[in-house]
Design an enzyme around this catalytic site. Structure first.
Site, PDB file in Angstrom:
ATOM      1  N   ARG A 106       0.856  -1.176   0.000  1.00 27.20           N
ATOM      2  CA  ARG A 106       0.000   0.000   0.000  1.00 27.20           C
ATOM      3  C   ARG A 106       0.895   1.228   0.000  1.00 27.20           C
ATOM      4  NH1 ARG A 106      -3.402  -2.844  -1.478  1.00 27.20           N
ATOM      5  NH2 ARG A 106      -5.489  -3.245  -0.643  1.00 27.20           N
ATOM      6  N   HIS A 125      -0.843   1.194 -10.132  1.00 26.03           N
ATOM      7  CA  HIS A 125      -1.637   0.297  -9.290  1.00 26.03           C
ATOM      8  C   HIS A 125      -2.341  -0.782 -10.124  1.00 26.03           C
ATOM      9  CE1 HIS A 125      -3.896  -0.014  -5.214  1.00 26.03           C
ATOM     10  NE2 HIS A 125      -3.783  -1.198  -5.788  1.00 26.03           N
ATOM     11  N   GLU A 151      -3.843   8.133  -5.265  1.00 27.59           N
ATOM     12  CA  GLU A 151      -3.907   7.499  -6.586  1.00 27.59           C
ATOM     13  C   GLU A 151      -5.068   8.086  -7.382  1.00 27.59           C
ATOM     14  OE1 GLU A 151      -1.975   3.230  -5.191  1.00 27.59           O
ATOM     15  OE2 GLU A 151      -4.144   3.422  -5.380  1.00 27.59           O
TER      16      GLU A 151
END
Length: 342
Positions: free
Chosen positions: A263, A314, A292
């Site tokens: 993370r 991601h 993000e």
């Protein structure tokens, strides 16, 4: 015409022959998928069995009014990253299940779910192939300056220099290096197996400040001191928030490569950027970020062109196979919930 009772009897018998449960039309549930665009457009994501009314939205922002308007009559919400706060959940009286299309549950108020009698389900185990493979894509590219050398070919630098090969950034092998893994779950274990196949020595870090629980773990501080490569595979908790910071980086005496597929907030981005700039970290590969998409003022952008830095958006989890496995697991979970609650 057959009466309804005879129709139901027929389908019960048919279901027994087929070996599948039959759900009666008046017992089906309504569902809304709030962010379908988190999956590939080319994938066919059929509604889980037992859903009668199925509404799908490409994306849903985190505006309370928008979420409530789209989910106000739903028994089931399917979502990846839409934030479901106590305020939102308290205004959805029909809601029985939140089914996440992910493993992490940070975007949902879990205590509110408990109080309101809403079941919260995630999906685990779908990316145990995709994420480790992505981990090594990052690791190999950072170790061997892959992006840097690709760009030297693409921008005509190699041709202009005229040498048959370029070696201005040293290329590093994985074999013989010590890999420190933080997070000993299914993904961490698979990363360890691949690393050993490359000839790496693997250390699993114990939780910070704790003695190793058994011989398969090494003290956290010792891992930081011995590792040439450190790979993060732990969940984000209060204990792991900014786990990698100025203080922990200062213990990394071998100036390791750092890989983050855990993370974003497991690392202090400013500390990592500074450590790469001043050589305390030899490189950084990451698929996850505190914000993000990556924010325009992120300190990580200061190292974006470093030859041993590689960022991906991601998507480590999102191979075609992993996305399909995720939906298959999710569909089964939703259908089982409906069967148990009709």
């Amino acid at each position: 015409l057959l009466k309804i009772g005879k129709i139901n009897t027929f389908f019960r018998k048919t279901a027994k022959i087929w070996g599948r449960p039959y759900l009666f039309m008046d017992n089906f549930m309504k569902a809304v998928f709030l962010d379908r665009a988190t999956f590939l457009d080319s994938l066919t994501l059929l509604a889980p069995q037992g859903i009668s009314d199925y509404r799908v939205f490409a994306m849903t922002n985190n505006d309370t009014e928008t979420i409530i308007s789209r989910a106000k009559d739903a028994d089931i919400i399917i979502t990846n990253k839409v934030r479901l706060s106590r305020d939102v959940l308290s205004q959805l009286p029909s809601l029985k299940l939140i089914q996440l299309t992910a493993t992490g549950t940070d975007n949902v108020d879990k205590s509110a779910c408990d109080e309101l009698g809403i079941v919260l389900k995630n999906v685990a185990g779908y990316s145990v192939t995709a994420v480790p493979e992505h981990t090594f894509m990052l690791m190999l590219s950072v170790m061997r300056a892959g992006r840097y050398y690709h760009e030297r070919v693409a921008d005509n630098s190699w041709q202009q220099i005229g040498k048959f090969c370029l070696l201005d950034v040293p290329i590093l092998d994985l074999a013989g290096q010590t890999l420190g893994i933080i997070g000993k779950g299914a993904i961490g274990e698979r990363v360890a197996g691949i690393a050993r196949a490359f000839g790496m020595n693997v250390l699993f870090a114990e939780r910070q400040g704790q003695a190793p629980r058994n011989d398969s773990y090494t003290a956290f501080d010792e891992v930081l001191q011995r590792a040439n490569v450190i790979s993060l595979h732990c969940p984000l908790t209060p204990q792991t928030h900014y786990l990698i910071n100025d203080a922990t980086i200062s213990q990394m005496t071998r100036k390791p490569i750092l890989i983050n597929v855990a993370r974003g907030a497991v690392v202090d981005s400013l500390a990592v950027a500074k450590a790469v700039q001043d050589g305390r970290l030899s490189g950084y590969g990451s698929d996850v970020f505190e914000q993000e998409p990556l924010s325009a003022d992120s300190p990580l952008l200061d190292i974006i062109n470093h030859p041993r830095v590689l960022f991906t958006p991601h998507n480590a989890w999102g191979s075609v196979g992993a996305q399909q496995r995720l939906w298959d697991i999710l569909s089964e979970q939703v259908s089982e919930f409906i069967k148990e609650n009709i």
